[in-house]
Scaffold this motif. Structure first.
Motif, PDB file in Angstrom:
ATOM      1  N   GLU A   1      -4.878  -1.180  -7.073  1.00 28.74           N
ATOM      2  CA  GLU A   1      -5.058  -1.813  -5.831  1.00 28.74           C
ATOM      3  C   GLU A   1      -4.003  -1.489  -4.703  1.00 28.74           C
ATOM      4  O   GLU A   1      -4.118  -1.012  -3.586  1.00 28.74           O
ATOM      5  N   LEU A   2      -2.817  -1.652  -5.363  1.00 31.72           N
ATOM      6  CA  LEU A   2      -1.768  -1.675  -4.213  1.00 31.72           C
ATOM      7  C   LEU A   2      -1.310  -0.112  -3.623  1.00 31.72           C
ATOM      8  O   LEU A   2      -1.060   0.201  -2.804  1.00 31.72           O
ATOM      9  N   GLU A   3      -1.628   0.679  -4.692  1.00 28.04           N
ATOM     10  CA  GLU A   3      -1.588   2.347  -4.240  1.00 28.04           C
ATOM     11  C   GLU A   3      -2.800   2.689  -3.361  1.00 28.04           C
ATOM     12  O   GLU A   3      -2.388   3.363  -2.263  1.00 28.04           O
ATOM     13  N   LEU A   4      -3.768   2.221  -3.644  1.00 30.35           N
ATOM     14  CA  LEU A   4      -5.064   2.328  -2.885  1.00 30.35           C
ATOM     15  C   LEU A   4      -4.776   1.800  -1.297  1.00 30.35           C
ATOM     16  O   LEU A   4      -5.023   2.817  -0.467  1.00 30.35           O
ATOM     17  N   PHE A   5      -4.345   0.582  -1.076  1.00 27.99           N
ATOM     18  CA  PHE A   5      -3.885   0.142   0.349  1.00 27.99           C
ATOM     19  C   PHE A   5      -3.043   1.035   0.843  1.00 27.99           C
ATOM     20  O   PHE A   5      -2.943   1.533   1.921  1.00 27.99           O
ATOM     21  N   SER A   6      -1.928   1.488   0.062  1.00 32.18           N
ATOM     22  CA  SER A   6      -0.901   2.340   0.669  1.00 32.18           C
ATOM     23  C   SER A   6      -1.544   3.645   1.068  1.00 32.18           C
ATOM     24  O   SER A   6      -1.088   4.192   2.121  1.00 32.18           O
ATOM     25  N   ARG A   7      -2.445   4.077   0.512  1.00 27.14           N
ATOM     26  CA  ARG A   7      -2.976   5.474   0.660  1.00 27.14           C
ATOM     27  C   ARG A   7      -3.917   5.358   2.095  1.00 27.14           C
ATOM     28  O   ARG A   7      -3.998   6.394   2.727  1.00 27.14           O
ATOM     29  N   HIS A   8      -3.942   4.176   2.577  1.00 31.81           N
ATOM     30  CA  HIS A   8      -4.972   3.825   3.584  1.00 31.81           C
ATOM     31  C   HIS A   8      -3.930   3.192   4.766  1.00 31.81           C
ATOM     32  O   HIS A   8      -4.554   2.660   5.630  1.00 31.81           O
ATOM     33  N   GLY A   9      -2.653   3.431   4.457  1.00 28.96           N
ATOM     34  CA  GLY A   9      -1.709   2.845   5.723  1.00 28.96           C
ATOM     35  C   GLY A   9      -1.372   1.427   5.671  1.00 28.96           C
ATOM     36  O   GLY A   9      -0.854   1.039   6.665  1.00 28.96           O
ATOM     37  N   PHE A  10      -1.600   0.826   4.606  1.00 24.08           N
ATOM     38  CA  PHE A  10      -1.244  -0.581   4.527  1.00 24.08           C
ATOM     39  C   PHE A  10       0.245  -0.790   4.160  1.00 24.08           C
ATOM     40  O   PHE A  10       0.802   0.036   3.156  1.00 24.08           O
ATOM     41  N   GLN A  11       0.956  -1.673   4.640  1.00 29.03           N
ATOM     42  CA  GLN A  11       2.209  -1.910   4.208  1.00 29.03           C
ATOM     43  C   GLN A  11       2.549  -3.349   3.510  1.00 29.03           C
ATOM     44  O   GLN A  11       1.651  -4.324   3.960  1.00 29.03           O
ATOM     45  N   THR A  12       3.232  -3.412   2.402  1.00 29.36           N
ATOM     46  CA  THR A  12       2.959  -4.708   1.656  1.00 29.36           C
ATOM     47  C   THR A  12       4.125  -5.767   2.193  1.00 29.36           C
ATOM     48  O   THR A  12       5.179  -5.309   2.557  1.00 29.36           O
ATOM     49  N   VAL A  13       3.676  -6.853   2.467  1.00 35.52           N
ATOM     50  CA  VAL A  13       4.609  -7.788   2.959  1.00 35.52           C
ATOM     51  C   VAL A  13       4.561  -9.177   1.913  1.00 35.52           C
ATOM     52  O   VAL A  13       3.724  -9.246   1.144  1.00 35.52           O
ATOM     53  N   THR A  14       5.641  -9.925   1.860  1.00 35.56           N
ATOM     54  CA  THR A  14       5.796 -10.935   0.877  1.00 35.56           C
ATOM     55  C   THR A  14       6.324 -12.020   1.339  1.00 35.56           C
ATOM     56  O   THR A  14       7.075 -11.852   2.501  1.00 35.56           O
ATOM     57  N   LEU A  15       6.222 -13.138   0.907  1.00 32.86           N
ATOM     58  CA  LEU A  15       6.838 -14.598   0.869  1.00 32.86           C
ATOM     59  C   LEU A  15       7.907 -14.565  -0.240  1.00 32.86           C
ATOM     60  O   LEU A  15       8.353 -15.542  -0.233  1.00 32.86           O
ATOM     61  N   GLY A  16       8.075 -13.326  -0.918  1.00 36.62           N
ATOM     62  CA  GLY A  16       8.810 -13.517  -1.922  1.00 36.62           C
ATOM     63  C   GLY A  16       8.010 -13.784  -3.264  1.00 36.62           C
ATOM     64  O   GLY A  16       7.093 -13.534  -3.359  1.00 36.62           O
ATOM     65  N   GLU A  17       8.846 -14.638  -4.134  1.00 33.93           N
ATOM     66  CA  GLU A  17       8.062 -14.962  -5.532  1.00 33.93           C
ATOM     67  C   GLU A  17       7.148 -16.152  -5.224  1.00 33.93           C
ATOM     68  O   GLU A  17       6.060 -16.349  -6.164  1.00 33.93           O
ATOM     69  N   ARG A  18       6.929 -16.705  -4.259  1.00 32.85           N
ATOM     70  CA  ARG A  18       6.216 -17.930  -3.906  1.00 32.85           C
ATOM     71  C   ARG A  18       4.642 -17.374  -3.638  1.00 32.85           C
ATOM     72  O   ARG A  18       4.691 -16.438  -2.955  1.00 32.85           O
ATOM     73  N   VAL A  19       3.830 -18.171  -3.984  1.00 32.28           N
ATOM     74  CA  VAL A  19       2.357 -17.898  -3.773  1.00 32.28           C
ATOM     75  C   VAL A  19       2.024 -18.837  -2.398  1.00 32.28           C
ATOM     76  O   VAL A  19       2.071 -19.956  -2.498  1.00 32.28           O
ATOM     77  N   LEU A  20       1.326 -18.216  -1.479  1.00 27.13           N
ATOM     78  CA  LEU A  20       0.962 -19.134  -0.494  1.00 27.13           C
ATOM     79  C   LEU A  20      -0.528 -19.196  -0.491  1.00 27.13           C
ATOM     80  O   LEU A  20      -1.454 -18.364  -0.811  1.00 27.13           O
TER      81      LEU A  20
END
Length: 107
Positions: A85-104
């Motif tokens: 899924e992460l590669e699929l989003f990347s192919r469509h121009g998405f950038q991965t953002v994070t809050l670190g190891e914490r889950v919001l």
């Protein structure tokens, strides 16, 4: 608190790949949309390119005030399927953002 009363548009997608390949660009046709995918950083994760919100790249060098929309893909608790899924989003121009190891969480 901020006084900002505009509600975001929320779209729930049940089948990710057909949505990204067939429907997404009809909903967000402009090249001035910033596309982000929220994903927790994991220890020993192959996805090491996650950015903090202050580090993302705007599309086509567009200034922040000129963005037409910001699309944030929020997945299931625990994050998206790696790597598919992460590669699929990347192919469509998405950038991965994070809050670190914490889950919001939101309820």
């Amino acid at each position: 608190q901020s006084g900002f009363t505009a509600l975001p548009k929320v779209t729930i997608v049940r089948r990710l790949k057909p949505f990204l390949e067939d429907e997404f660009h009809q909903l967000f046709p402009t090249p001035t949309s910033l596309k982000l995918i929220a994903h927790p950083t994991r220890v020993n994760s192959p996805m090491t390119q996650s950015l903090r919100l202050s580090q993302f790249e705007r599309p086509n060098g567009v200034k922040e005030r000129d963005l037409s929309s910001v699309v944030v893909a929020v997945g299931p608790e625990g994050g998206w399927d790696e790597p598919f899924e992460l590669e699929l989003f990347s192919r469509h121009g998405f950038q991965t953002v994070t809050l670190g190891e914490r889950v919001l969480r939101s309820d």
